[in-house]
Design a protein around this motif. Sequence first.
Motif, mmCIF file in Angstrom:
data_model
loop_
_atom_site.group_PDB
_atom_site.id
_atom_site.type_symbol
_atom_site.label_atom_id
_atom_site.label_comp_id
_atom_site.label_asym_id
_atom_site.label_seq_id
_atom_site.Cartn_x
_atom_site.Cartn_y
_atom_site.Cartn_z
ATOM 1 N N ARG A 110 0.850 -1.194 0.000
ATOM 2 C CA ARG A 110 0.000 0.000 0.000
ATOM 3 C C ARG A 110 0.883 1.241 0.000
ATOM 4 N NH1 ARG A 110 -4.051 -0.688 4.947
ATOM 5 N NH2 ARG A 110 -5.106 1.036 3.925
ATOM 6 N N LEU A 111 0.502 2.198 -0.815
ATOM 7 C CA LEU A 111 1.236 3.466 -0.886
ATOM 8 C C LEU A 111 0.235 4.593 -0.744
ATOM 9 C CD1 LEU A 111 3.822 5.082 -1.412
ATOM 10 C CD2 LEU A 111 3.334 4.928 -3.849
ATOM 11 N N ALA A 112 0.355 5.332 0.348
ATOM 12 C CA ALA A 112 -0.499 6.496 0.579
ATOM 13 C C ALA A 112 0.347 7.750 0.408
ATOM 14 C CB ALA A 112 -1.105 6.443 1.980
ATOM 15 N N ILE A 113 -0.102 8.647 -0.430
ATOM 16 C CA ILE A 113 0.588 9.927 -0.629
ATOM 17 C C ILE A 113 -0.238 10.957 0.122
ATOM 18 C CG2 ILE A 113 1.624 11.455 -2.327
ATOM 19 C CD1 ILE A 113 0.889 9.151 -4.401
ATOM 20 N N ILE A 114 0.311 11.481 1.200
ATOM 21 C CA ILE A 114 -0.493 12.267 2.138
ATOM 22 C C ILE A 114 -0.015 13.714 2.216
ATOM 23 C CG2 ILE A 114 -0.976 10.224 3.515
ATOM 24 C CD1 ILE A 114 0.993 11.314 5.602
ATOM 25 N N GLY A 115 -0.946 14.584 2.546
ATOM 26 C CA GLY A 115 -0.620 15.980 2.820
ATOM 27 C C GLY A 115 -0.898 16.289 4.271
ATOM 28 N N THR A 116 0.102 16.785 4.969
ATOM 29 C CA THR A 116 -0.055 17.048 6.402
ATOM 30 C C THR A 116 -0.562 18.456 6.687
ATOM 31 O OG1 THR A 116 2.255 17.773 6.602
ATOM 32 C CG2 THR A 116 1.796 15.436 6.962
ATOM 33 N N GLY A 117 -0.838 19.226 5.637
ATOM 34 C CA GLY A 117 -1.222 20.612 5.847
ATOM 35 C C GLY A 117 0.019 21.490 5.951
ATOM 36 N N PRO A 118 -0.157 22.774 6.176
ATOM 37 C CA PRO A 118 0.991 23.693 6.178
ATOM 38 C C PRO A 118 1.976 23.466 7.321
ATOM 39 C CG PRO A 118 -1.084 24.865 5.916
ATOM 40 C CD PRO A 118 -1.430 23.466 6.322
ATOM 41 N N THR B 294 12.359 17.665 6.997
ATOM 42 C CA THR B 294 11.580 18.709 7.658
ATOM 43 C C THR B 294 10.113 18.320 7.758
ATOM 44 O OG1 THR B 294 13.088 20.422 6.857
ATOM 45 C CG2 THR B 294 10.889 21.132 7.538
ATOM 46 N N TYR B 295 9.578 17.704 6.697
ATOM 47 C CA TYR B 295 8.169 17.320 6.699
ATOM 48 C C TYR B 295 7.933 16.145 7.639
ATOM 49 C CZ TYR B 295 8.056 20.204 2.468
ATOM 50 O OH TYR B 295 8.162 21.237 1.579
ATOM 51 N N LEU B 296 8.863 15.201 7.703
ATOM 52 C CA LEU B 296 8.712 14.079 8.620
ATOM 53 C C LEU B 296 8.754 14.556 10.070
ATOM 54 C CD1 LEU B 296 10.864 11.249 6.974
ATOM 55 C CD2 LEU B 296 8.425 11.700 6.752
ATOM 56 N N ASP B 297 9.600 15.535 10.345
ATOM 57 C CA ASP B 297 9.684 16.068 11.704
ATOM 58 C C ASP B 297 8.379 16.742 12.127
ATOM 59 O OD1 ASP B 297 12.283 15.176 11.927
ATOM 60 O OD2 ASP B 297 13.198 17.101 11.461
ATOM 61 N N GLN C 277 9.592 3.126 10.195
ATOM 62 C CA GLN C 277 10.843 3.238 9.461
ATOM 63 C C GLN C 277 10.838 4.565 8.706
ATOM 64 O OE1 GLN C 277 13.612 1.204 9.110
ATOM 65 N NE2 GLN C 277 12.833 -0.085 10.749
ATOM 66 N N ARG C 278 11.810 5.417 9.013
ATOM 67 C CA ARG C 278 11.910 6.715 8.331
ATOM 68 C C ARG C 278 12.889 6.608 7.171
ATOM 69 N NH1 ARG C 278 11.386 11.834 12.104
ATOM 70 N NH2 ARG C 278 12.805 12.665 10.543
ATOM 71 N N HIS C 279 12.491 7.152 6.036
ATOM 72 C CA HIS C 279 13.351 7.173 4.855
ATOM 73 C C HIS C 279 13.438 8.627 4.407
ATOM 74 C CE1 HIS C 279 12.907 2.747 4.563
ATOM 75 N NE2 HIS C 279 11.662 2.989 4.940
ATOM 76 N N GLU C 280 14.478 9.324 4.889
ATOM 77 C CA GLU C 280 14.615 10.749 4.628
ATOM 78 C C GLU C 280 15.411 10.982 3.349
ATOM 79 O OE1 GLU C 280 16.562 12.296 8.024
ATOM 80 O OE2 GLU C 280 14.978 11.741 9.435
ATOM 81 N N SER C 281 15.112 12.082 2.668
ATOM 82 C CA SER C 281 15.885 12.454 1.487
ATOM 83 C C SER C 281 15.821 13.956 1.301
ATOM 84 C CB SER C 281 15.347 11.739 0.238
ATOM 85 O OG SER C 281 13.989 12.081 0.010
ATOM 86 N N ASP C 282 16.693 14.467 0.455
ATOM 87 C CA ASP C 282 16.716 15.895 0.159
ATOM 88 C C ASP C 282 15.427 16.287 -0.551
ATOM 89 O OD1 ASP C 282 17.474 18.215 -1.948
ATOM 90 O OD2 ASP C 282 18.749 18.396 -0.170
ATOM 91 N N ASN C 283 14.986 17.512 -0.330
ATOM 92 C CA ASN C 283 13.714 17.956 -0.896
ATOM 93 C C ASN C 283 13.708 17.967 -2.418
ATOM 94 O OD1 ASN C 283 11.067 18.785 -0.473
ATOM 95 N ND2 ASN C 283 11.583 20.943 -0.679
ATOM 96 N N VAL D 33 4.029 8.435 1.792
ATOM 97 C CA VAL D 33 4.884 9.496 1.256
ATOM 98 C C VAL D 33 4.340 10.803 1.811
ATOM 99 C CG1 VAL D 33 5.694 10.672 -0.806
ATOM 100 C CG2 VAL D 33 5.410 8.193 -0.829
ATOM 101 N N VAL D 34 5.161 11.514 2.561
ATOM 102 C CA VAL D 34 4.702 12.665 3.330
ATOM 103 C C VAL D 34 5.046 13.964 2.612
ATOM 104 C CG1 VAL D 34 4.817 13.860 5.546
ATOM 105 C CG2 VAL D 34 4.999 11.359 5.462
ATOM 106 N N SER D 35 4.020 14.746 2.308
ATOM 107 C CA SER D 35 4.184 16.098 1.773
ATOM 108 C C SER D 35 3.571 17.074 2.767
ATOM 109 C CB SER D 35 3.469 16.253 0.431
ATOM 110 O OG SER D 35 4.055 15.489 -0.591
ATOM 111 N N SER D 36 4.030 18.299 2.742
ATOM 112 C CA SER D 36 3.316 19.329 3.488
ATOM 113 C C SER D 36 2.187 19.837 2.588
ATOM 114 C CB SER D 36 4.252 20.472 3.876
ATOM 115 O OG SER D 36 4.709 21.157 2.723
ATOM 116 N N GLY D 37 1.300 20.652 3.145
ATOM 117 C CA GLY D 37 0.199 21.155 2.340
ATOM 118 C C GLY D 37 -0.626 20.035 1.764
ATOM 119 N N ASP D 38 -0.989 20.160 0.494
ATOM 120 C CA ASP D 38 -1.720 19.114 -0.218
ATOM 121 C C ASP D 38 -0.760 18.398 -1.154
ATOM 122 O OD1 ASP D 38 -4.699 18.244 -1.230
ATOM 123 O OD2 ASP D 38 -3.254 18.268 -2.864
#
Length: 574
Positions: free
Chosen positions: A324-332, A357-360, A370-376, A398-403
């Motif tokens: 399963r792959l969820a591409i999510i927006g955490t808001g601003p 930064t978004y994972l934090d 499991q965190r998989h960090e990478s450059d923006n 997959v964590v994005s800020s905003g939408d």
Amino acid sequence: MMNVAPAIVVLGQNSVTVARKIITVLPGATLYGLAGRTSGVDVSFTNFGETLRELFAQGTPLIGICAAGILIRTLAPVLSDKQQEPPVLAVAEDGSAVVPLLGGLGGVNDLARRIAEALDVKPAITTTGDLRLGTTLLSPPPGYHLANPDDAKKFISDLLAGAQVKLEGIAPWLSDSKLPIDPKGDLTIQVTERLVTPTANCLVYHPATIAIAISGIIDDPVALVKQLLADARLERASVAGIFAPITAAADPAIHAVASALEVPARFFTPNQLESLLSQGYSPAQAAAIAATGTSPITLASPQIAIAIAPQLIDPNTIGQPRGRLAIIGTGPGGSQWMSPEVKEILKSATDLVGYKTYLDLVGSLVDGKQRHESDNREEEARAKMALDLAASGRYVAVVSSGDPGIYAMATAVFEVCDRYAKPEWDSIDIHVAPGISAMQAAAAAIGAPLGHDFCAISLSDILKPWSAIAQRIAAAAEADFVIAFYNPVSKERTWQLAEARNILLLHRTPDTPVVLARNLGRPGQTVKAIALDELAPASADMRTIILVGSTKTRTIKRSDGNIWVYTPRRYTEL
């Protein structure tokens, strides 16, 4: 048997530490904390009684880190059917006591033992049958289903009164207990995956030993599977899982059957089935053998195979789940802008992929993942990694800020799927969970500047030429859209914002309202309004969203010195 993740309810910050210890043995649990008195919880609540009764009504196991009396008085008005009630336990604030209160049929004593072990104490179990017989016949361990619970009360009473019981079938949890087992006993416990008719003097347990394998297109698969089970005189409650080749992971028939039988679906890779397929077995037969180690029984359907294992089947140790792959927006920024759907995904996911930064920003919801960090800027590589992880059976967020669909990772993932089209990615269940966009948050912070027609333009010329950006700014300005500018300025890009302002000034007056919103929802948030002719590269950075008003956008000066900005819905002169 508990099949719903429990809720741990705390009333003060001192209880959070004990709650975290409990979560180590109940990783799916949700931590509820009283607002104003707790922090670092999953869900804040203001009304203890309403929250507790609502969770109870939903069948959620409850672990209250509080006095037992509080739980009893709170739930007393909604107690009605002990056959349906979920487990309820009270745990002392210092973790020194674990007291099961309700849910004997739902596995409360087993849950109490797990919690007590984590806290290094002894559970306060008072159930007579559990203590004297060394097992809970009404609440069998995972993998066993009691077919006739209504007969169990008298059955247990007879055992406690001195009756002997004969055991037919294999079940270590029964043979290793304190049950008075005697081959000549008047009572009987039968362990079987076969269809039988229970009697008052016989408890029947169905073990999870049946594997159903599916491969191929099937009309009305649920009805067919039920009919095949009935024809073979097999009990539905003994089905442990639905199994199939990974290439069929997206087949809705498989998931329809799994849902109807309330069991998981698991999948085998080509390498795991290669040897069996080379021996002439069909894909369904190969999957059934791989799941049980035994030959399938003979059936009329070539697309379905059923096999019975000699011992319990634990689906979690066989094959892999559908990725399963969820591409999510955490808001601003702040968690208050994160949707309940996104929070639930973050709780359930095994892996989080994203810019550090978004994972934090996700906070405690990343714990245990499991965190998989990478450059923006490594969006393509990040998307490939997320897809590969999901293809291996992981639940990846997959964590994005905003939408995630606005200048973010949703597009990157689908671009990679389209460009590289790896066959193993076809099996993945991909889902996009929206978030509050930066332009929405910026607008809300200062009024309603997006109240009429608007558009969004990114000023970054990394992925598209400046000529295209300039053309769009001019077109949007001429059409009198409110414009949201994303990615306005970076260390390497400073002149684009000034050029955008100059283009806008060809169509807008110098005093056109411009909203500058920086660090939305994060420490150091600032939101202010300036005039268009004051807009300069020094006004913004990559953490800033800019809203440029239309010719109709207005401002309201307030007595406290602040300003509201809005764009009228009626496009007429005021």
